[in-house]
Design a protein around this motif. Structure first.
Motif, PDB file in Angstrom:
ATOM      1  N   UNK A  68      -0.379   3.059   8.770  1.00  0.00           N
ATOM      2  CA  UNK A  68      -1.590   2.231   8.798  1.00  0.00           C
ATOM      3  C   UNK A  68      -1.520   1.161   7.695  1.00  0.00           C
ATOM      4  N   UNK A  69      -1.116   1.593   6.518  1.00  0.00           N
ATOM      5  CA  UNK A  69      -1.010   0.657   5.397  1.00  0.00           C
ATOM      6  C   UNK A  69       0.000  -0.434   5.698  1.00  0.00           C
ATOM      7  N   UNK A 100     -10.569 -11.000  13.854  1.00  0.00           N
ATOM      8  CA  UNK A 100     -10.976  -9.616  13.648  1.00  0.00           C
ATOM      9  C   UNK A 100     -10.500  -8.723  14.795  1.00  0.00           C
ATOM     10  N   UNK A 101     -10.600  -9.225  15.993  1.00  0.00           N
ATOM     11  CA  UNK A 101     -10.164  -8.436  17.150  1.00  0.00           C
ATOM     12  C   UNK A 101      -8.659  -8.188  17.126  1.00  0.00           C
ATOM     13  N   UNK A 147       1.020   8.942   8.618  1.00  0.00           N
ATOM     14  CA  UNK A 147       0.082   8.126   9.400  1.00  0.00           C
ATOM     15  C   UNK A 147      -0.557   7.052   8.526  1.00  0.00           C
ATOM     16  N   UNK A 148      -0.936   7.475   7.339  1.00  0.00           N
ATOM     17  CA  UNK A 148      -1.577   6.509   6.441  1.00  0.00           C
ATOM     18  C   UNK A 148      -0.606   5.414   6.001  1.00  0.00           C
ATOM     19  N   UNK A 181     -12.141   5.205  14.020  1.00  0.00           N
ATOM     20  CA  UNK A 181     -10.839   5.744  13.642  1.00  0.00           C
ATOM     21  C   UNK A 181     -10.152   4.855  12.601  1.00  0.00           C
ATOM     22  N   UNK A 182     -10.224   3.567  12.855  1.00  0.00           N
ATOM     23  CA  UNK A 182      -9.630   2.611  11.912  1.00  0.00           C
ATOM     24  C   UNK A 182     -10.364   2.658  10.582  1.00  0.00           C
ATOM     25  N   UNK A 183     -11.680   2.736  10.670  1.00  0.00           N
ATOM     26  CA  UNK A 183     -12.481   2.764   9.440  1.00  0.00           C
ATOM     27  C   UNK A 183     -12.142   3.991   8.609  1.00  0.00           C
ATOM     28  N   UNK A 208      -7.946  -5.589  14.434  1.00  0.00           N
ATOM     29  CA  UNK A 208      -8.346  -4.243  14.843  1.00  0.00           C
ATOM     30  C   UNK A 208      -7.370  -3.687  15.891  1.00  0.00           C
ATOM     31  N   UNK A 254       0.826  -1.212   0.000  1.00  0.00           N
ATOM     32  CA  UNK A 254       0.000   0.000   0.000  1.00  0.00           C
ATOM     33  C   UNK A 254       0.856   1.254   0.000  1.00  0.00           C
ATOM     34  N   UNK A 265      -0.065   4.539  -2.046  1.00  0.00           N
ATOM     35  CA  UNK A 265      -1.327   5.253  -1.827  1.00  0.00           C
ATOM     36  C   UNK A 265      -1.041   6.656  -1.301  1.00  0.00           C
ATOM     37  N   UNK A 313     -14.657  -4.718   7.042  1.00  0.00           N
ATOM     38  CA  UNK A 313     -14.612  -3.287   6.749  1.00  0.00           C
ATOM     39  C   UNK A 313     -15.078  -2.976   5.327  1.00  0.00           C
ATOM     40  N   UNK A 365     -17.454  -4.864  15.669  1.00  0.00           N
ATOM     41  CA  UNK A 365     -16.033  -4.704  15.976  1.00  0.00           C
ATOM     42  C   UNK A 365     -15.457  -3.460  15.310  1.00  0.00           C
ATOM     43  N   UNK A 366     -16.305  -2.755  14.611  1.00  0.00           N
ATOM     44  CA  UNK A 366     -15.800  -1.621  13.840  1.00  0.00           C
ATOM     45  C   UNK A 366     -15.314  -0.501  14.756  1.00  0.00           C
ATOM     46  N   UNK A 412       0.558   7.906  16.757  1.00  0.00           N
ATOM     47  CA  UNK A 412       0.606   9.295  16.279  1.00  0.00           C
ATOM     48  C   UNK A 412       1.093  10.242  17.378  1.00  0.00           C
ATOM     49  N   UNK A 463      -9.372   5.751   8.601  1.00  0.00           N
ATOM     50  CA  UNK A 463      -8.039   5.594   7.996  1.00  0.00           C
ATOM     51  C   UNK A 463      -8.084   4.613   6.825  1.00  0.00           C
ATOM     52  N   UNK A 464      -8.869   3.597   7.029  1.00  0.00           N
ATOM     53  CA  UNK A 464      -8.956   2.608   5.941  1.00  0.00           C
ATOM     54  C   UNK A 464      -9.553   3.258   4.700  1.00  0.00           C
ATOM     55  N   UNK A 465     -10.544   4.091   4.897  1.00  0.00           N
ATOM     56  CA  UNK A 465     -11.183   4.754   3.752  1.00  0.00           C
ATOM     57  C   UNK A 465     -10.197   5.682   3.050  1.00  0.00           C
ATOM     58  N   UNK A 466      -9.318   6.191   3.838  1.00  0.00           N
ATOM     59  CA  UNK A 466      -8.340   7.109   3.236  1.00  0.00           C
ATOM     60  C   UNK A 466      -7.347   6.401   2.322  1.00  0.00           C
ATOM     61  N   UNK A 467      -7.305   5.102   2.481  1.00  0.00           N
ATOM     62  CA  UNK A 467      -6.375   4.354   1.620  1.00  0.00           C
ATOM     63  C   UNK A 467      -6.746   4.489   0.147  1.00  0.00           C
ATOM     64  N   UNK A 486      -4.142  -2.579  14.173  1.00  0.00           N
ATOM     65  CA  UNK A 486      -4.318  -1.372  13.350  1.00  0.00           C
ATOM     66  C   UNK A 486      -4.507  -0.147  14.238  1.00  0.00           C
ATOM     67  N   UNK A 487      -5.239  -0.330  15.326  1.00  0.00           N
ATOM     68  CA  UNK A 487      -5.424   0.783  16.257  1.00  0.00           C
ATOM     69  C   UNK A 487      -4.100   1.165  16.895  1.00  0.00           C
ATOM     70  N   UNK A 522      -2.199   3.351  14.671  1.00  0.00           N
ATOM     71  CA  UNK A 522      -2.712   4.731  14.620  1.00  0.00           C
ATOM     72  C   UNK A 522      -2.420   5.476  15.909  1.00  0.00           C
ATOM     73  N   UNK A 523      -2.379   4.762  17.028  1.00  0.00           N
ATOM     74  CA  UNK A 523      -2.143   5.389  18.324  1.00  0.00           C
ATOM     75  C   UNK A 523      -0.718   5.868  18.479  1.00  0.00           C
TER      76      UNK A 523
END
Lengths: 178, 255
Positions: free
Chosen positions: A121-122, A164-165, A117-118, B8-10, A168, A96, A99, A140, B4-5, A178, B12-16, A171-172, A175-176
């Motif tokens: 995340x990627x 999934x947990x 940041x992106x 913040x993650x969503x 998530x 990614x 992007x 998602x 589980x959504x 930051x 960022x994901x959209x920004x991809x 990924x969180x 982002x944290x």
């Protein structure tokens, strides 16, 4: 005017209604494409797999039965195609890196930070184990519930929820930072 | 199920990005969908229209084949009555007894030649033939060659096929002779009817030793011709039997 549900459209296509398929395709094309693209490293390969998935949908129309949501059925086919791909050529992760961040802010510093940041995340998404990344993308991008993820990936709900947990949480965490 | 959504993650994901498949790919897929809709479904689904007869024809062919194989297997199965000696006599006895009775009836009819044959009198003839034919249907149908009647099974209905073209008279007389010859013994005796006197009547039931004693008695009584014949029969019947010197002197004619 009521929009026909996916299952109804697929049944109509099974009966020979091509317009129903066009509607169905329009609804799901972008999400499915992104799901495949973010699971596969090469875009050309993603396009190839994306086309194969839809061909399978077309071929399987005669045996389609609305026992579950059409979305679950569609992403089950996609999952199988991805698994086949991974088995064939080894696991390749989506890259990614290229992007770009939409430049809402005119401030170059903010734009650079957002881009960073992106990218993180990627990178975190890229580093996820395939099963966790798939669970995340199905949730998602395709909007599947945990139960539907379990059905699409031929696993149980506990495993799907756990994947999934974990995804998530990672990924969180990215982002944290930051 | 809890969602589980994470917003913040969503986000960022959209920004991809919001990538979409290229137009050419859309066109290729939609064209394939059109082509598939124009064609009939895959051939493995139930055939419709003029292809419906394939299944009916296939089912009928399988049915005919199964019946033919079953019939063939039944025909080739050896007749248990012809193999096992025990159940056979019962049926052949019945046939022979019936034929014997019919033979007597025929003889009575010949004694009264002026009396015309009624239908009722003619009918048993056919029955005799059927009875005579009955014991060996398997052999006559399959063309199998039966083993020669064993020593232990003299009453096996082997002659039955040859009786078919015979008249009821000859069949009856033959059966009568068979019944006489078969009477008490376990083994068939060639030319059994030739045995004379007491030896002839009882030899079939005697052991070799007892038979020799009877021959010795005949010799002692001076009935040498009968003794000679009986001895010849004995030797023919028991070619391997070793007669002791002592007994040999008793049964052989003194020179």
């Amino acid at each position: 005017m009521r929009e026909a549900p996916d299952e109804e459209l697929m049944l109509a296509y099974r009966g020979g209604d091509v317009r129903a398929f066009e509607t169905l395709y329009t609804r799901h094309r972008a999400r499915l494409f992104r799901f495949v693209l973010r699971s596969i490293k090469l875009r050309a390969l993603a396009e190839e797999l994306y086309q194969e998935i839809w061909m399978r949908v077309i071929e399987a129309r005669a045996s389609y039965a609305p026992t579950a949501r059409f979305t679950t059925w569609l992403y089950t086919i996609a999952h199988h195609r991805l698994v086949d791909h991974w088995r064939r050529g080894g696991l390749t992760l989506a890259s990614l890196d290229d992007h770009d961040v939409p430049s809402d802010s005119p401030d170059p510093a903010q734009h650079a930070q957002a881009r960073e940041t992106l990218a993180r995340f990627a990178a975190a998404l890229e580093r996820l184990p395939p099963a966790q990344r798939e669970a995340f993308l199905l949730h998602e991008e395709a909007g599947l519930t945990v139960a539907e993820i379990a059905a699409a990936t031929a696993s149980n709900e506990e495993a799907a929820k756990s994947r999934l947990r974990y995804a998530m949480a990672k990924l969180k965490a990215a982002l944290d930072d930051d | 199920m809890t969602d589980e959504r994470d917003p913040k993650v969503s986000r960022r994901y959209r920004e991809l990005g919001a990538e979409e498949p290229p137009r050419e790919l859309d066109q290729a897929i939609l064209s394939a969908a059109h082509r598939a809709a124009d064609k009939p479904h895959a051939p493995l689904v139930t055939p419709a229209g003029r292809h419906r007869w394939y299944f009916a024809f296939g089912a009928a062919a399988i049915l005919v084949l199964a019946v033919a194989v079953t019939v063939q297997v039944e025909r080739q199965r050896p007749d248990p009555e012809a193999i096992a000696a025990s159940p056979a006599p019962a049926r052949s006895d019945q046939a022979e007894a019936f034929a014997y009775k019919q033979g007597e009836q025929k003889q009575a009819e010949r004694a009264e030649p002026s009396k015309p044959l009624s239908d009722a009198a003619k009918k048993p003839d056919r029955q005799v033939r059927e009875f005579a034919r009955d014991p060996t249907p398997a052999a006559s149908q399959s063309g199998e060659t039966k083993p020669p009647p064993s020593v232990g099974a003299p009453s096996a209905p082997a002659p039955a096929p040859s009786a078919m073209p015979e008249s009821a008279d000859s069949a009856a007389s033959r059966n009568e002779a068979d019944m006489r010859a078969r009477a008490p013994q376990a083994a068939p005796l060639p030319q059994a009817g030739a045995l004379e006197g007491r030896v002839a009547s009882s030899a079939l039931a005697l052991s070799p030793e007892r038979l020799l004693e009877r021959i010795a008695e005949l010799r002692k009584e001076g009935r040498h011709d009968e003794a000679d014949k009986a001895l010849a029969e004995f030797r023919q019947r028991y070619p391997d039997y070793r007669i002791s010197e002592e007994m040999l002197q008793k049964v052989e004619r003194k020179k």
